[in-house]
Design a protein around this motif. Structure first.
Motif, short mmCIF file in Angstrom:
data_model
loop_
_atom_site.label_atom_id
_atom_site.label_comp_id
_atom_site.label_asym_id
_atom_site.label_seq_id
_atom_site.Cartn_x
_atom_site.Cartn_y
_atom_site.Cartn_z
N PRO A 52 0.83 -1.20 0.00
CA PRO A 52 0.00 0.00 0.00
C PRO A 52 0.87 1.26 0.00
CG PRO A 52 -0.10 -1.13 2.13
CD PRO A 52 0.63 -2.04 1.18
N ASP A 53 0.42 2.27 -0.72
CA ASP A 53 1.18 3.51 -0.82
C ASP A 53 0.33 4.68 -0.34
OD1 ASP A 53 2.72 5.65 -1.41
OD2 ASP A 53 2.57 5.45 -3.59
N PRO A 54 0.46 5.06 0.94
CA PRO A 54 -0.37 6.13 1.49
C PRO A 54 -0.11 7.48 0.84
CG PRO A 54 0.84 4.95 3.22
CD PRO A 54 1.42 4.54 1.90
N ASN A 55 0.96 7.59 0.05
CA ASN A 55 1.23 8.87 -0.60
C ASN A 55 0.14 9.26 -1.61
OD1 ASN A 55 3.63 9.40 0.76
ND2 ASN A 55 4.77 8.07 -0.61
N VAL A 56 -0.70 8.29 -2.01
CA VAL A 56 -1.78 8.63 -2.94
C VAL A 56 -2.70 9.70 -2.35
CG1 VAL A 56 -1.82 6.41 -4.15
CG2 VAL A 56 -3.25 6.74 -2.13
N PHE A 57 -2.77 9.75 -1.01
CA PHE A 57 -3.67 10.72 -0.39
C PHE A 57 -3.08 12.13 -0.40
CE2 PHE A 57 -4.86 6.63 1.46
CZ PHE A 57 -6.21 6.63 1.14
N ALA A 58 -1.78 12.23 -0.64
CA ALA A 58 -1.13 13.53 -0.65
C ALA A 58 -1.12 14.14 -2.05
CB ALA A 58 0.30 13.40 -0.13
N LEU A 59 -1.42 13.33 -3.06
CA LEU A 59 -1.40 13.81 -4.43
C LEU A 59 -2.72 14.50 -4.77
CD1 LEU A 59 0.03 10.58 -6.09
CD2 LEU A 59 1.31 12.61 -5.39
N ALA A 60 -2.63 15.48 -5.66
CA ALA A 60 -3.86 16.08 -6.16
C ALA A 60 -4.58 15.04 -7.01
CB ALA A 60 -3.54 17.31 -6.99
N PRO A 61 -5.87 14.82 -6.74
CA PRO A 61 -6.58 13.78 -7.50
C PRO A 61 -6.67 14.11 -8.98
CG PRO A 61 -8.08 14.98 -6.04
CD PRO A 61 -6.70 15.47 -5.74
N GLN A 62 -6.44 13.10 -9.81
CA GLN A 62 -6.58 13.26 -11.26
C GLN A 62 -8.04 13.41 -11.62
OE1 GLN A 62 -3.73 12.88 -13.41
NE2 GLN A 62 -2.67 13.11 -11.46
N GLN A 63 -8.87 12.83 -10.81
CA GLN A 63 -10.28 12.73 -11.12
C GLN A 63 -10.97 12.49 -9.78
OE1 GLN A 63 -10.71 9.78 -14.15
NE2 GLN A 63 -12.93 9.87 -14.13
N THR A 64 -12.21 12.90 -9.67
CA THR A 64 -12.91 12.61 -8.43
C THR A 64 -13.81 11.38 -8.60
OG1 THR A 64 -14.72 14.11 -8.96
CG2 THR A 64 -12.91 15.02 -7.70
N TYR A 65 -13.91 10.63 -7.56
CA TYR A 65 -14.69 9.41 -7.57
C TYR A 65 -15.63 9.41 -6.38
CZ TYR A 65 -11.23 7.69 -10.88
OH TYR A 65 -10.42 7.53 -11.96
N GLU A 66 -16.81 8.89 -6.59
CA GLU A 66 -17.76 8.77 -5.48
C GLU A 66 -17.92 7.30 -5.12
OE1 GLU A 66 -18.78 11.38 -3.90
OE2 GLU A 66 -17.86 12.71 -5.39
N LEU A 67 -17.90 7.06 -3.82
CA LEU A 67 -18.07 5.70 -3.33
C LEU A 67 -19.56 5.42 -3.13
CD1 LEU A 67 -16.47 3.21 -2.39
CD2 LEU A 67 -16.38 4.22 -0.12
N ALA A 68 -20.07 4.43 -3.82
CA ALA A 68 -21.49 4.12 -3.74
C ALA A 68 -21.79 3.17 -2.59
CB ALA A 68 -21.97 3.51 -5.05
N GLY A 69 -20.83 2.31 -2.26
CA GLY A 69 -21.05 1.34 -1.20
C GLY A 69 -19.81 0.48 -1.04
N ALA A 70 -19.90 -0.49 -0.15
CA ALA A 70 -18.77 -1.37 0.05
C ALA A 70 -19.28 -2.70 0.61
CB ALA A 70 -17.75 -0.76 1.00
N ASP A 71 -18.76 -3.78 0.04
CA ASP A 71 -19.13 -5.11 0.51
C ASP A 71 -17.98 -5.75 1.26
OD1 ASP A 71 -21.67 -5.14 -0.63
OD2 ASP A 71 -20.87 -5.78 -2.57
N LEU A 72 -18.32 -6.57 2.23
CA LEU A 72 -17.29 -7.36 2.90
C LEU A 72 -17.05 -8.63 2.09
CD1 LEU A 72 -18.35 -7.09 6.64
CD2 LEU A 72 -16.56 -5.83 5.44
N VAL A 73 -15.80 -8.99 1.93
CA VAL A 73 -15.44 -10.22 1.23
C VAL A 73 -14.89 -11.18 2.27
CG1 VAL A 73 -14.04 -11.27 -0.56
CG2 VAL A 73 -14.92 -8.95 -0.87
N GLY A 74 -15.69 -12.22 2.57
CA GLY A 74 -15.29 -13.13 3.63
C GLY A 74 -15.03 -12.34 4.89
#
Ligand code: ZN
Ligand code: ZN
Length: 117
Positions: A52-74
């Motif tokens: 995992p690369d936490p630096n992604v959160f420090a970068l200016a987003p190329q595009q915005t994304y909306e999270l619609a939901g999230a499922d648990l896998v196992g």
């Protein structure tokens, strides 16, 4: 280490995960999507399994994304569903915890305290 809950705040545009050790992680949507570990987002099978690369959160987003939901896998991973239909990333607990962008986790990893650079 496991989440005790999965909370999506659409108003703040963050995924909030309280962990069973008492830690609280907040992942802004854009960085979370930028860190998507699926083969398409990683750019090929050879890039799979990258840490995992936490630096992604420090970068200016190329595009915005909306999270619609999230499922648990196992009992081991979270599968976010994005509003553009993307839902191929399996974020394991280890991956998510390694991605935590909070100051405490950054300091523990020895990262720079600011996103400048
Ligand atoms: Zn992806
Ligand atoms: Zn943290």
């Amino acid at each position: 280490m496991r989440p005790t809950a999965i909370q999506i705040s659409k108003s703040r545009r963050v995924l909030v995960i309280p962990w069973d050790d008492g830690h609280l992680s907040e992942y802004p949507f854009d960085g979370l999507r930028a860190a998507c570990p699926c083969v398409t987002c990683r750019g090929g099978h050879e890039a799979m399994g990258a840490p995992p690369d936490p630096n992604v959160f420090a970068l200016a987003p190329q595009q915005t994304y909306e999270l619609a939901g999230a499922d648990l896998v196992g009992n081991y991973a979270l599968q976010p569903l994005w509003e553009d239909g993307h839902h191929y990333g399996l974020y394991t607990w280890d991956y998510l915890r390694g991605l935590c962008p909070c100051a405490e986790c950054r300091a523990r990893r020895g990262g720079r305290p600011t996103g400048a650079g």
